[in-house]
Motif scaffolding. Sequence first.
Motif, PDB file in Angstrom:
ATOM      1  N   ASN A  32      74.947  23.023  10.504  1.00 35.84           N
ATOM      2  CA  ASN A  32      74.897  24.336  11.125  1.00 35.84           C
ATOM      3  C   ASN A  32      74.703  24.150  12.627  1.00 35.84           C
ATOM      4  O   ASN A  32      73.726  23.517  13.041  1.00 35.84           O
ATOM      5  CB  ASN A  32      73.740  25.154  10.545  1.00 35.84           C
ATOM      6  CG  ASN A  32      73.801  26.613  10.970  1.00 35.84           C
ATOM      7  OD1 ASN A  32      74.229  26.927  12.069  1.00 35.84           O
ATOM      8  ND2 ASN A  32      73.369  27.492  10.079  1.00 35.84           N
ATOM      9  N   ASP A  35      71.257  25.348  13.875  1.00 35.11           N
ATOM     10  CA  ASP A  35      70.149  24.420  13.638  1.00 35.11           C
ATOM     11  C   ASP A  35      70.160  23.275  14.644  1.00 35.11           C
ATOM     12  O   ASP A  35      69.101  22.802  15.074  1.00 35.11           O
ATOM     13  CB  ASP A  35      70.227  23.870  12.216  1.00 35.11           C
ATOM     14  CG  ASP A  35      69.970  24.946  11.162  1.00 35.11           C
ATOM     15  OD1 ASP A  35      69.303  25.946  11.508  1.00 35.11           O
ATOM     16  OD2 ASP A  35      70.445  24.790  10.024  1.00 35.11           O
ATOM     17  N   LEU A  36      71.352  22.828  15.014  1.00 35.91           N
ATOM     18  CA  LEU A  36      71.442  21.755  15.998  1.00 35.91           C
ATOM     19  C   LEU A  36      70.907  22.207  17.352  1.00 35.91           C
ATOM     20  O   LEU A  36      70.151  21.492  18.008  1.00 35.91           O
ATOM     21  CB  LEU A  36      72.901  21.297  16.127  1.00 35.91           C
ATOM     22  CG  LEU A  36      73.164  20.157  17.120  1.00 35.91           C
ATOM     23  CD1 LEU A  36      72.466  18.888  16.672  1.00 35.91           C
ATOM     24  CD2 LEU A  36      74.659  19.922  17.262  1.00 35.91           C
ATOM     25  N   LEU A  38      68.792  24.672  17.845  1.00 33.42           N
ATOM     26  CA  LEU A  38      67.360  24.930  17.719  1.00 33.42           C
ATOM     27  C   LEU A  38      66.553  23.634  17.731  1.00 33.42           C
ATOM     28  O   LEU A  38      65.426  23.596  18.239  1.00 33.42           O
ATOM     29  CB  LEU A  38      67.071  25.709  16.425  1.00 33.42           C
ATOM     30  CG  LEU A  38      67.564  27.157  16.397  1.00 33.42           C
ATOM     31  CD1 LEU A  38      67.302  27.785  15.041  1.00 33.42           C
ATOM     32  CD2 LEU A  38      66.909  27.976  17.502  1.00 33.42           C
ATOM     33  N   SER A  39      67.123  22.570  17.162  1.00 33.34           N
ATOM     34  CA  SER A  39      66.418  21.282  17.185  1.00 33.34           C
ATOM     35  C   SER A  39      66.250  20.764  18.609  1.00 33.34           C
ATOM     36  O   SER A  39      65.261  20.106  18.931  1.00 33.34           O
ATOM     37  CB  SER A  39      67.164  20.260  16.334  1.00 33.34           C
ATOM     38  OG  SER A  39      68.443  19.973  16.894  1.00 33.34           O
ATOM     39  N   LYS A  40      67.225  21.078  19.460  1.00 33.13           N
ATOM     40  CA  LYS A  40      67.099  20.683  20.865  1.00 33.13           C
ATOM     41  C   LYS A  40      66.058  21.532  21.577  1.00 33.13           C
ATOM     42  O   LYS A  40      65.301  21.033  22.413  1.00 33.13           O
ATOM     43  CB  LYS A  40      68.456  20.816  21.557  1.00 33.13           C
ATOM     44  CG  LYS A  40      69.517  19.854  21.033  1.00 33.13           C
ATOM     45  CD  LYS A  40      70.837  20.058  21.765  1.00 33.13           C
ATOM     46  CE  LYS A  40      71.900  19.114  21.237  1.00 33.13           C
ATOM     47  NZ  LYS A  40      73.206  19.286  21.932  1.00 33.13           N
ATOM     48  N   ALA A  42      63.520  22.994  20.145  1.00 33.48           N
ATOM     49  CA  ALA A  42      62.199  22.802  19.554  1.00 33.48           C
ATOM     50  C   ALA A  42      61.406  21.728  20.283  1.00 33.48           C
ATOM     51  O   ALA A  42      60.168  21.709  20.220  1.00 33.48           O
ATOM     52  CB  ALA A  42      62.328  22.449  18.079  1.00 33.48           C
ATOM     53  N   THR A  43      62.078  20.820  20.983  1.00 33.67           N
ATOM     54  CA  THR A  43      61.369  19.783  21.735  1.00 33.67           C
ATOM     55  C   THR A  43      60.648  20.355  22.944  1.00 33.67           C
ATOM     56  O   THR A  43      59.768  19.703  23.514  1.00 33.67           O
ATOM     57  CB  THR A  43      62.358  18.701  22.196  1.00 33.67           C
ATOM     58  OG1 THR A  43      63.361  19.312  23.025  1.00 33.67           O
ATOM     59  CG2 THR A  43      63.036  18.048  20.995  1.00 33.67           C
ATOM     60  N   VAL A  47      60.194  27.814  18.385  1.00 34.26           N
ATOM     61  CA  VAL A  47      61.376  28.682  18.364  1.00 34.26           C
ATOM     62  C   VAL A  47      61.064  29.885  17.491  1.00 34.26           C
ATOM     63  O   VAL A  47      60.706  29.748  16.316  1.00 34.26           O
ATOM     64  CB  VAL A  47      62.609  27.925  17.833  1.00 34.26           C
ATOM     65  CG1 VAL A  47      63.811  28.861  17.778  1.00 34.26           C
ATOM     66  CG2 VAL A  47      62.915  26.719  18.713  1.00 34.26           C
ATOM     67  N   ARG A  52      66.329  32.533  17.400  1.00 39.00           N
ATOM     68  CA  ARG A  52      67.374  32.112  16.460  1.00 39.00           C
ATOM     69  C   ARG A  52      68.471  33.165  16.353  1.00 39.00           C
ATOM     70  O   ARG A  52      69.672  32.831  16.368  1.00 39.00           O
ATOM     71  CB  ARG A  52      66.770  31.847  15.086  1.00 39.00           C
ATOM     72  CG  ARG A  52      67.791  31.369  14.058  1.00 39.00           C
ATOM     73  CD  ARG A  52      67.174  31.152  12.693  1.00 39.00           C
ATOM     74  NE  ARG A  52      68.177  30.633  11.783  1.00 39.00           N
ATOM     75  CZ  ARG A  52      68.459  29.347  11.603  1.00 39.00           C
ATOM     76  NH1 ARG A  52      67.805  28.429  12.300  1.00 39.00           N
ATOM     77  NH2 ARG A  52      69.389  28.965  10.761  1.00 39.00           N
ATOM     78  N   ASN A 290      78.797  16.474  18.037  1.00 45.18           N
ATOM     79  CA  ASN A 290      77.728  17.446  18.262  1.00 45.18           C
ATOM     80  C   ASN A 290      77.773  18.625  17.298  1.00 45.18           C
ATOM     81  O   ASN A 290      77.049  19.611  17.508  1.00 45.18           O
ATOM     82  CB  ASN A 290      77.801  17.976  19.698  1.00 45.18           C
ATOM     83  CG  ASN A 290      77.336  16.969  20.725  1.00 45.18           C
ATOM     84  OD1 ASN A 290      76.151  16.838  20.997  1.00 45.18           O
ATOM     85  ND2 ASN A 290      78.273  16.227  21.297  1.00 45.18           N
TER      86      ASN A 290
END
Length: 329
Positions: A32, A35-36, A38-40, A42-43, A47, A52, A290
């Motif tokens: 997804n 999600d990719l 958001l993972s960036k 989240a660092t 979030v 989202r 990516n």
Amino acid sequence: MRYLLRKLVFYVAALWAALTLNFLIPRLMPGNPVDLMLSKLATKGPVTPTTRAAIQALLGTDTNGSLWNQYGKYLHQLVSGNLGTSIAYFPAPVSQVIGQTLPWTVGLIGLATAISFALGILLGRAAGWRRGSWIDNLIPVTTMLQSVPYFWLALLLLFLLGSTWPIFPLNGGYDVYSVTPGWNLPFVQSVAYHGTLPALTIVVSSVGGWMLGMRNMMVSTLSEDFVLTAEAKGLTPRRIRSRYVARNAVLPSISGFAISLGFVVAGSIVTEAVFSYPGIGSALLLAVSNNDYALMQGVFLIITLAVLGANLLVDLLYGVIDPRTRARS
């Protein structure tokens, strides 16, 4: 007119089917893009659901609503020219990424494909007309070069002409340190210089197929009755070769050329990966790595339009070259 309308209806239906597949395939793939992203994010901190939802709307991946609603929204965005936002080049829109990379690919791969086709047709015509000559004896050599894997031939030329004898640059589309991009002579010269080795690789690896196909069709056409009739009428050999033999022998090659032109975008991936060329193939590789579904969909759309447009153009040209095709239709 009926011939033209029938062709247009067929290609419109093919375009609709391709757009539908382009919509469905990314949604069936694992992963997804939201999600990719958001993972960036989240660092850098937590979030929220609002974040989202905003990213889903920005990337055009909002799954609220039925699949039909998403499909209708997808078609509406295509008509309006909105292809979404790229993750790999965030926050650049997909249309901007394609607009910046596509001219590099068309200029290099398209021009090299046209040169190899024209050169192969001319050499094949000469080889078929003068069987046993030195041009005819070149065919085993060109066929051998065509059988060599493209990436291996590209690496070999890079090693010889870029490293051992540094005649051409090893990578890039232009000299980023000494020229300014734009319609100026230094930039055009730099682009031509950097694109010579990739173009040479394409021509060397593909000219043999065009040459062999044209040569075999010339030999086959020379045995036809209408060629014997033309000779009996006293027509000059030059007129027989150009107006009767070559014109009929080139028809299968034109169809193959249409397919080659259509896959210029798709075939650029290996070329641009080996030579680090800044075209749409490099953008597609970055999109895959990516999970950039929006950019992948945009590139696949360009490939679809290129294939259908090239085939439609050659279908129409085929009807002009060989009127018999219109009569059968």
